[in-house]
Write an enzyme that holds these catalytic residues in place. Structure first.
Site, PDB file in Angstrom:
ATOM      1  N   CYS A 124      40.896 -64.130  86.037  1.00  0.00           N
ATOM      2  CA  CYS A 124      41.688 -62.915  85.819  1.00  0.00           C
ATOM      3  C   CYS A 124      41.514 -61.910  86.960  1.00  0.00           C
ATOM      4  O   CYS A 124      42.470 -61.479  87.574  1.00  0.00           O
ATOM      5  CB  CYS A 124      41.296 -62.295  84.480  1.00  0.00           C
ATOM      6  SG  CYS A 124      41.768 -60.586  84.271  1.00  0.00           S
ATOM      7  N   GLN A 325      47.484 -41.856  78.427  1.00  0.00           N
ATOM      8  CA  GLN A 325      46.227 -42.485  78.840  1.00  0.00           C
ATOM      9  C   GLN A 325      45.857 -43.647  77.923  1.00  0.00           C
ATOM     10  O   GLN A 325      46.015 -43.569  76.706  1.00  0.00           O
ATOM     11  CB  GLN A 325      45.102 -41.445  78.839  1.00  0.00           C
ATOM     12  CG  GLN A 325      45.208 -40.405  79.933  1.00  0.00           C
ATOM     13  CD  GLN A 325      44.737 -40.920  81.287  1.00  0.00           C
ATOM     14  OE1 GLN A 325      44.413 -42.086  81.446  1.00  0.00           O
ATOM     15  NE2 GLN A 325      44.727 -40.044  82.286  1.00  0.00           N
ATOM     16  N   TYR A 354      52.620 -33.120  87.539  1.00  0.00           N
ATOM     17  CA  TYR A 354      52.554 -34.503  87.055  1.00  0.00           C
ATOM     18  C   TYR A 354      52.237 -34.503  85.546  1.00  0.00           C
ATOM     19  O   TYR A 354      51.348 -35.196  85.076  1.00  0.00           O
ATOM     20  CB  TYR A 354      51.477 -35.312  87.791  1.00  0.00           C
ATOM     21  CG  TYR A 354      51.527 -35.234  89.295  1.00  0.00           C
ATOM     22  CD1 TYR A 354      52.397 -36.043  90.022  1.00  0.00           C
ATOM     23  CD2 TYR A 354      50.690 -34.357  89.996  1.00  0.00           C
ATOM     24  CE1 TYR A 354      52.431 -35.979  91.410  1.00  0.00           C
ATOM     25  CE2 TYR A 354      50.727 -34.289  91.378  1.00  0.00           C
ATOM     26  CZ  TYR A 354      51.593 -35.095  92.080  1.00  0.00           C
ATOM     27  OH  TYR A 354      51.626 -35.032  93.450  1.00  0.00           O
ATOM     28  N   GLU A 375      57.575 -32.809  85.938  1.00  0.00           N
ATOM     29  CA  GLU A 375      57.495 -34.267  85.862  1.00  0.00           C
ATOM     30  C   GLU A 375      58.786 -34.869  86.405  1.00  0.00           C
ATOM     31  O   GLU A 375      59.877 -34.369  86.130  1.00  0.00           O
ATOM     32  CB  GLU A 375      57.273 -34.709  84.409  1.00  0.00           C
ATOM     33  CG  GLU A 375      57.357 -36.188  84.161  1.00  0.00           C
ATOM     34  CD  GLU A 375      56.318 -36.975  84.942  1.00  0.00           C
ATOM     35  OE1 GLU A 375      56.717 -37.992  85.555  1.00  0.00           O
ATOM     36  OE2 GLU A 375      55.136 -36.572  84.965  1.00  0.00           O
ATOM     37  N   CYS A 450      42.136 -40.509  89.311  1.00  0.00           N
ATOM     38  CA  CYS A 450      41.710 -41.855  88.895  1.00  0.00           C
ATOM     39  C   CYS A 450      41.274 -42.695  90.087  1.00  0.00           C
ATOM     40  O   CYS A 450      41.067 -43.898  89.960  1.00  0.00           O
ATOM     41  CB  CYS A 450      42.832 -42.563  88.124  1.00  0.00           C
ATOM     42  SG  CYS A 450      44.389 -42.699  89.027  1.00  0.00           S
TER      43      CYS A 450
END
Length: 493
Positions: A124, A325, A354, A375, A450
């Site tokens: 994977c 999320q 965002y 957005e 992130c």
């Protein structure tokens, strides 16, 4: 014969002595001819013998050469095999070194168990921290963030999960067929388009995995063909499952290459019989040659076409393409940290760049005077407006526009913002966006990232433009993977 006749005729006219000499001469000629014939025969035999010997010699040389080539190949194969074994030993040695590097050393007060690695981990490639104790994963992630950001801000200890398994509330599976006709569903092998068949995943929602396996089983009875990217033939491309962590609501999205699903009503009934917990089923039409999972058109087959979930005391509507999320437990901690960093008193004008479906902005609205959400995804903006209405929040406004363009225009119109929340994609913020934020001169910037590498790059820009790092909190949103979420507070000098 001609010479014999000549001698006979000559004898009738020659003298006896001449006749005797001619006879002797004839005998010598015949003897010579016999010798020549014998010699010729011998030469032929010699030539045949030489040719035979040459042929045998060539065969021997060919055989010898073949044996030499075989020996060379054998030696080469032995070398390759030896190198392969040495490489294998080297890989085993490296694996042992890695295991020793990441193995959690236990003591009497705290015992850490190294979890069993997923059997699909090597194929994977999605979980790079498989087989590593969770506490060690957290240490590695903290070390990564601290190394990149310590020159800009003090990094607090990372916040981990109590239970790091089955946290993903959004599960995507690609469908295809094996060479023998067996239906496969799962994920692409890392770096390829080979599908790894997945029945269960350690980080994915268990209900979602079971639904995908049962859809795989229904395809044969309903004669639904899986899509082939090479031939562009077939119907079912992907399945997307979203599950509300708090609400328990389940959305199933069937991504098709055509809007026509044979026996769709019976298919829905069969799927809901197996999984009555499903609250809505949709078709998403993706008829383009693209790597994007979802197309632009949705058709609701069952339910409302969306699900709802609760987060930070608020209710959110989630559509197939909405950004939400994937780890709701850690998302609450993430947003609470971000709002705490903002230090809202009720008098601030806040921008949520965002903003997605408005999760951060709506959570911050009760502590701010006004919130403006920006957005570029039209569907997300629509959901954000609905979410504000659902929660009765009236001091927030949403705009469908590029965040950089909006903030630039905002600054040019002499508008002010006290706090800017920004939660960009992994690529981070563009320089034009950061330039617009600096031009707006907010007192505080709360950056949710992130990707610590692009965060470090953007912090470098912002600290050069009059901001300083005040606080930094890493949060483990993605256990067993190398990804980490980070919240940074910057204040204007």
């Amino acid at each position: 014969m001609r010479k014999k006749n000549y001698a006979f005729k000559a004898a009738n006219t020659m003298k006896p002595t001449e006749v005797a000499n001619a006879a002797k001469k004839q005998k010598r000629m015949e003897s010579t001819q016999r010798a020549i014939c014998i010699s010729s025969k011998k030469n032929k035999n010699y030539i045949a013998t030489d040719e035979k010997q040459s042929e045998e010699k060539r065969k021997k040389e060919t055989k010898l050469k073949g044996n030499q080539n075989k020996e060379k190949k054998s030696k080469k194969n032995q070398v390759i095999e030896r190198k392969s074994k040495e490489k294998g030993k080297e890989n085993i040695s490296k694996e042992k070194q890695i295991q020793e590097k990441y193995r959690w050393i236990t003591d009497s007060s705290s015992e850490q168990v190294v979890p069993d690695a997923c059997p699909l981990a090597k194929k994977c490639g999605g979980c790079s921290y498989q087989g590593i104790a969770y506490e060690t994963q957290l240490k590695q992630k903290y070390s990564q963030v601290n190394k990149l950001l310590k020159r800009f801000v003090r990094v607090s200890p990372i916040i981990g999960m109590d239970n790091p398994y089955h946290y993903r509330n959004k599960v995507h599976a690609v469908f295809t067929r094996a060479a023998n006709g067996t239906v496969l569903s799962g994920i692409y092998q890392e770096g390829t388009h080979n599908v790894i068949n997945v029945d269960a995943c350690q980080i994915e929602d268990e209900t979602a995995d079971k639904i995908i396996v049962d859809i795989r089983g229904l395809l044969k009875s309903f004669k639904i063909k899986t899509y082939d990217e090479d031939t562009q033939y077939g119907l079912l491309r992907h399945v997307l499952i979203r599950r509300g962590f708090a609400s328990g609501q389940v959305m199933v999205v069937l991504v098709l290459s055509s809007p026509i699903l044979p026996s769709k009503n019976n298919f829905v009934k069969a799927l809901r019989k197996l999984h009555p917990e499903i609250t809505t089923i949709l078709l998403n039409i993706n008829d383009k040659q693209t790597n994007m999972v979802l197309g632009e058109r949705n058709i609701t087959l069952y339910g409302k076409g969306y699900i709802e979930d609760q987060l930070c005391g608020l209710t959110f509507r989630i559509s197939p393409s909405s950004f939400y999320q994937v780890n709701p437990t850690q998302t609450e901690r993430l947003y609470q940290t971000a709002i705490q960093f903002a230090g809202l008193t009720g008098n601030e004008h806040v921008i949520d760049a965002y903003c997605g479906i408005g999760t951060i902005g709506l959570a911050a609205a009760k502590g701010a005077k006004t919130v403006t959400g920006i957005e570029c995804n039209r569907d997300a903006v629509r959901d954000a407006i609905i979410n504000a209405k659902i929660n009765g929040i009236k001091n927030i406004y949403f705009y469908h526009q590029d965040a950089g363009e909006f903030i630039t225009e905002y600054a040019e119109n002499k508008e002010k913002a006290d706090v800017v929340f920004m939660d960009p994609p992994r690529s981070g913020c563009s320089e034009s966006f950061l330039r617009a934020v600096v031009k707006l001169t907010p007192k505080k910037i709360v950056y949710i990232s992130c990707n610590p590498e692009t965060l470090a790059r953007d912090l470098k820009y912002l600290t050069r433009c009059g901001y300083r790092g005040m606080a930094c909190q890493p949060i483990d949103m993605f256990p067993f993977s190398g990804h980490v979420e980070t919240v940074c507070l910057l204040s204007r000098k």
